[in-house]
Structures are given as C-alpha cells and as structure tokens.
Design a protein around this motif. Sequence first.
Motif, PDB file in Angstrom:
ATOM      1  N   LYS A 110       6.771  14.624 -25.306  1.00  0.00           N
ATOM      2  CA  LYS A 110       7.485  13.730 -24.377  1.00  0.00           C
ATOM      3  C   LYS A 110       7.217  14.028 -22.906  1.00  0.00           C
ATOM      4  O   LYS A 110       7.964  13.572 -22.034  1.00  0.00           O
ATOM      5  N   PHE A 111       6.150  14.763 -22.608  1.00  0.00           N
ATOM      6  CA  PHE A 111       5.783  14.989 -21.213  1.00  0.00           C
ATOM      7  C   PHE A 111       4.992  13.801 -20.684  1.00  0.00           C
ATOM      8  O   PHE A 111       4.299  13.103 -21.429  1.00  0.00           O
ATOM      9  N   LYS A 112       5.094  13.576 -19.375  1.00  0.00           N
ATOM     10  CA  LYS A 112       4.234  12.638 -18.662  1.00  0.00           C
ATOM     11  C   LYS A 112       3.277  13.473 -17.823  1.00  0.00           C
ATOM     12  O   LYS A 112       3.664  14.524 -17.305  1.00  0.00           O
ATOM     13  N   MET A 113       2.049  13.011 -17.667  1.00  0.00           N
ATOM     14  CA  MET A 113       1.041  13.841 -16.989  1.00  0.00           C
ATOM     15  C   MET A 113       0.327  13.055 -15.896  1.00  0.00           C
ATOM     16  O   MET A 113      -0.219  11.978 -16.138  1.00  0.00           O
ATOM     17  N   TRP A 114       0.351  13.625 -14.704  1.00  0.00           N
ATOM     18  CA  TRP A 114      -0.383  13.040 -13.580  1.00  0.00           C
ATOM     19  C   TRP A 114      -1.593  13.892 -13.219  1.00  0.00           C
ATOM     20  O   TRP A 114      -1.486  15.116 -13.078  1.00  0.00           O
ATOM     21  N   ASP A 115      -2.736  13.216 -13.034  1.00  0.00           N
ATOM     22  CA  ASP A 115      -3.869  13.824 -12.343  1.00  0.00           C
ATOM     23  C   ASP A 115      -3.791  13.331 -10.901  1.00  0.00           C
ATOM     24  O   ASP A 115      -2.763  13.464 -10.269  1.00  0.00           O
ATOM     25  N   TRP A 116      -4.859  12.722 -10.374  1.00  0.00           N
ATOM     26  CA  TRP A 116      -4.855  12.245  -8.984  1.00  0.00           C
ATOM     27  C   TRP A 116      -5.919  11.185  -8.790  1.00  0.00           C
ATOM     28  O   TRP A 116      -6.813  11.010  -9.640  1.00  0.00           O
ATOM     29  N   THR A 117      -5.852  10.471  -7.695  1.00  0.00           N
ATOM     30  CA  THR A 117      -6.888   9.493  -7.336  1.00  0.00           C
ATOM     31  C   THR A 117      -7.718   9.972  -6.144  1.00  0.00           C
ATOM     32  O   THR A 117      -8.832   9.507  -5.937  1.00  0.00           O
ATOM     33  N   LYS A 138       0.856  -1.192   0.000  1.00  0.00           N
ATOM     34  CA  LYS A 138       0.000   0.000   0.000  1.00  0.00           C
ATOM     35  C   LYS A 138       0.893   1.243   0.000  1.00  0.00           C
ATOM     36  O   LYS A 138       1.680   1.442   0.906  1.00  0.00           O
ATOM     37  N   VAL A 139       0.738   2.051  -1.058  1.00  0.00           N
ATOM     38  CA  VAL A 139       1.642   3.181  -1.268  1.00  0.00           C
ATOM     39  C   VAL A 139       0.856   4.468  -1.485  1.00  0.00           C
ATOM     40  O   VAL A 139      -0.147   4.488  -2.209  1.00  0.00           O
ATOM     41  N   ILE A 140       1.338   5.540  -0.854  1.00  0.00           N
ATOM     42  CA  ILE A 140       0.741   6.869  -0.985  1.00  0.00           C
ATOM     43  C   ILE A 140       1.751   7.824  -1.615  1.00  0.00           C
ATOM     44  O   ILE A 140       2.916   7.848  -1.234  1.00  0.00           O
ATOM     45  N   TYR A 141       1.271   8.599  -2.599  1.00  0.00           N
ATOM     46  CA  TYR A 141       2.046   9.707  -3.148  1.00  0.00           C
ATOM     47  C   TYR A 141       1.360  11.002  -2.712  1.00  0.00           C
ATOM     48  O   TYR A 141       0.219  11.281  -3.108  1.00  0.00           O
ATOM     49  N   LEU A 142       2.038  11.774  -1.858  1.00  0.00           N
ATOM     50  CA  LEU A 142       1.525  13.079  -1.460  1.00  0.00           C
ATOM     51  C   LEU A 142       1.989  14.099  -2.491  1.00  0.00           C
ATOM     52  O   LEU A 142       3.186  14.232  -2.759  1.00  0.00           O
ATOM     53  N   THR A 143       1.047  14.839  -3.093  1.00  0.00           N
ATOM     54  CA  THR A 143       1.412  15.835  -4.105  1.00  0.00           C
ATOM     55  C   THR A 143       0.872  17.199  -3.699  1.00  0.00           C
ATOM     56  O   THR A 143      -0.223  17.305  -3.120  1.00  0.00           O
ATOM     57  N   VAL A 181      -2.735   8.624  -5.219  1.00  0.00           N
ATOM     58  CA  VAL A 181      -2.055   9.896  -5.483  1.00  0.00           C
ATOM     59  C   VAL A 181      -2.980  10.988  -4.957  1.00  0.00           C
ATOM     60  O   VAL A 181      -4.063  11.213  -5.503  1.00  0.00           O
ATOM     61  N   ILE A 182      -2.569  11.649  -3.884  1.00  0.00           N
ATOM     62  CA  ILE A 182      -3.439  12.613  -3.194  1.00  0.00           C
ATOM     63  C   ILE A 182      -3.117  14.037  -3.647  1.00  0.00           C
ATOM     64  O   ILE A 182      -1.968  14.471  -3.587  1.00  0.00           O
ATOM     65  N   LEU A 183      -4.142  14.737  -4.089  1.00  0.00           N
ATOM     66  CA  LEU A 183      -4.017  16.137  -4.497  1.00  0.00           C
ATOM     67  C   LEU A 183      -4.182  17.059  -3.296  1.00  0.00           C
ATOM     68  O   LEU A 183      -5.201  17.027  -2.601  1.00  0.00           O
ATOM     69  N   MET A 184      -3.147  17.865  -3.048  1.00  0.00           N
ATOM     70  CA  MET A 184      -3.222  18.914  -2.036  1.00  0.00           C
ATOM     71  C   MET A 184      -2.616  20.192  -2.613  1.00  0.00           C
ATOM     72  O   MET A 184      -2.060  20.180  -3.715  1.00  0.00           O
ATOM     73  N   HIS A 185      -2.728  21.277  -1.869  1.00  0.00           N
ATOM     74  CA  HIS A 185      -2.194  22.564  -2.320  1.00  0.00           C
ATOM     75  C   HIS A 185      -1.363  23.190  -1.208  1.00  0.00           C
ATOM     76  O   HIS A 185      -1.490  22.815  -0.043  1.00  0.00           O
ATOM     77  N   GLU A 186      -0.516  24.124  -1.595  1.00  0.00           N
ATOM     78  CA  GLU A 186       0.309  24.827  -0.608  1.00  0.00           C
ATOM     79  C   GLU A 186      -0.533  25.919   0.055  1.00  0.00           C
ATOM     80  O   GLU A 186      -0.492  27.084  -0.323  1.00  0.00           O
ATOM     81  N   LYS A 187      -1.325  25.474   1.046  1.00  0.00           N
ATOM     82  CA  LYS A 187      -2.251  26.352   1.776  1.00  0.00           C
ATOM     83  C   LYS A 187      -1.979  26.251   3.275  1.00  0.00           C
ATOM     84  O   LYS A 187      -1.448  25.235   3.758  1.00  0.00           O
ATOM     85  N   SER A 188      -2.401  27.270   4.018  1.00  0.00           N
ATOM     86  CA  SER A 188      -2.228  27.279   5.470  1.00  0.00           C
ATOM     87  C   SER A 188      -2.951  26.103   6.124  1.00  0.00           C
ATOM     88  O   SER A 188      -2.400  25.417   6.994  1.00  0.00           O
ATOM     89  N   GLN A 189      -4.195  25.849   5.700  1.00  0.00           N
ATOM     90  CA  GLN A 189      -4.968  24.751   6.288  1.00  0.00           C
ATOM     91  C   GLN A 189      -4.360  23.385   5.954  1.00  0.00           C
ATOM     92  O   GLN A 189      -4.485  22.430   6.727  1.00  0.00           O
ATOM     93  N   THR A 190      -3.678  23.302   4.816  1.00  0.00           N
ATOM     94  CA  THR A 190      -3.012  22.045   4.440  1.00  0.00           C
ATOM     95  C   THR A 190      -1.821  21.780   5.344  1.00  0.00           C
ATOM     96  O   THR A 190      -1.584  20.641   5.776  1.00  0.00           O
TER      97      THR A 190
END
Length: 337
Positions: free
Chosen positions: A255-262, A136-141, A291-300
């Motif tokens: 030649k780009f690779k593109m990630w969305d999220w789960t 079980k693997v998590i990618y924090l983004t 793959v978890i989507l987060m943002h650079e926010k104070s609440q995060t």
Amino acid sequence: MSYIQRMEEEQQLQQTKRNRDKRSSRRMKSMVIIALVLSSASLVMSAFAANNIWHGNSASHGSAVAVTPKFAGSAEPESLTEDKAPLTSTESAEAKDQPQVNANDADTTQSPPPANPKEGKEEKTGAKTEKKTAQKVIYLTFDDGPGKYTDQIVSILNKNGIHGTFFMIGNQVSGNEKAIKTAAENGNYIGLHSMTHDKKKLYRSSGSARFIKEFKQEQEIIQKITGTTPWLIRAPYGSKPEINNKFLNDIAAAKFKMWDWTVDSKDWNYPGKPERIIQEIKRQVHRDTEVILMHEKSQTVQALPGIIKYLKKKGYSFAVYKPDQHFPVNFAKDERL
C-alpha cells in the motif's frame, strides 16, 4: 298628359335623382373622412403605447421614467433591430442592483493541482469550445535529511510562502526529531527514504523483503514524531533499474505510493557551485507539472532562493504532496503507485 307636362315631370325626376346622388356622395366622403380620422387616431395610440413599453412604463407606475442605455468604453452599442426584447422597468431595476465586477478584482488564488494533471485541457460550453491554459505547478522535493540543513531549507520556503516534500532517512532521525516536527508543522510533507539508503541491502538481497521492511520501520518512526502516517516513499537512487515488475507488485501490495522525479537538479554533483544547480533546473524544466529532485546540501541551500525566483518568473505555482491529491510519478509509469 301633354308632351310639355311629361318633359317637366322627367326633368323633375332627374333633378330628384341628382340630389339623391349628391347626398350619397357627401355621405361617402364623410365616412371616408371618419375612417381616416379613426385610423390616424389608432396609429397615434399605437405609437404612444409602443413608446411607453420601450421606456419601461407600466400601468402600475405613476410617472414615466426615461432609460438611457450606457455602453462601456468605445465599443459600439448592439443594434436595436436584433431579436432582443427591451428591459422592463422591473428588469432594469434588478439589473441595476447586480454587483459590477471589475477584471482587476478577480480572485487570483490558485487552486491545487488535479489528482492526475493533464496538459492542454479543452472544455465544451454549449456549442462553444474553450481551451483552458493548464496550470503550471512545481513540487520541490528534498532527499537525504534530516540534518543540519533541514531548518534552513524550511526557513527559505517559509519566507517565500511555499512548501516542500521531504524524503528522510530513518537512521538519521535520532537527534533531529525537532527539525522533522517543525517542518511538518509548517505545512511540509514528510515522506520516507528507507532506513539505511544502502543499495546492497535494499536491492541486492533476496527480493523486496528488506526494502519493504525498512520502509515500514521508518513509517512507524515518522508517525510517532508527526502524528500522521506517511505512505509516500522515494526509492534510494530512484526506482530504475533496480526495481523490477515483481518488486513493483510487492510495493503496491504493501500500500505504499512511490515517487521518482521529472527533473534531476544534480545538486549533489556541484558542491560550492549553486549557479550550476540553477542552470541544470533551467535546462530541464518545461512541463506543466514538474517534480524536482534536490538534496539537503549546502550548495542546494545557496541555490534555493534563485531556483524559486526563476520558477515564479516562469509562471509556476508551488505545491506540496497531499495524499488525497496523489498522482503517479514513477519511471515504470505504474498507475498503482
């Protein structure tokens, strides 16, 4: 010859015959006794030889060594009648020299995830099929950096011994070069999130030209700061519904690779409410690879320690994006990206 003489001669012949028969009988008895003695001796020697083999003796050893089998715990010993040859003294010595492995000493270091993670793998070993528990693997983004929260996020990751994947906006790099370099030097991956993050410019202009141009421009900027050329991008607002099939073809051709999220933490929607972010992640996390989507926010920043603690408790390990271990995470399920 008179009658009496004949009778005496016959009696003498009969006596001679009886004597001969007695001698033959005694000889037969002697032979039987000798045969029995020899047979018994043979049996004794066979038993002695078998005993020597069982206890591991060989002709080259000067003294016999008794070997007592030992069994771990309360388990019953294996039956000696099974088709298993007893160990010779040499084999016993070699086995004794082998290192003993304790279950508590097993290596618990987690391996990196495969290039294309699959759930519930089965692996066949001979006639036996073993089911492997998927790792079980998590990618924090983290999107929309760099900014005043970049260093704080990196610090939290460092304290927990894990790494994250950052998708940064090119127009915000100026003045934050040090934060980007520090993040990269601490083992985090710096990905691309366009120059402007402007939906009208990126998607509502003619085709994909502006989109590709912005990502190539940002790629050069990040390369100068980190010394590596990033190829992983995240489309602002996600790739769906703005990016169509032709658009996908152009991204792949560049030649780009593109990630969305789960998992979408929706952290942007919960200012001052870090617990709501944690609840959102708890609600959505259930796959072996997320793959978890987060943002650079104070609440995060406030929610991040609790998020990490929860995911660790759920048995997840944490991974950072690595180009040589790329696997597709896009809404179109395009294997090229």
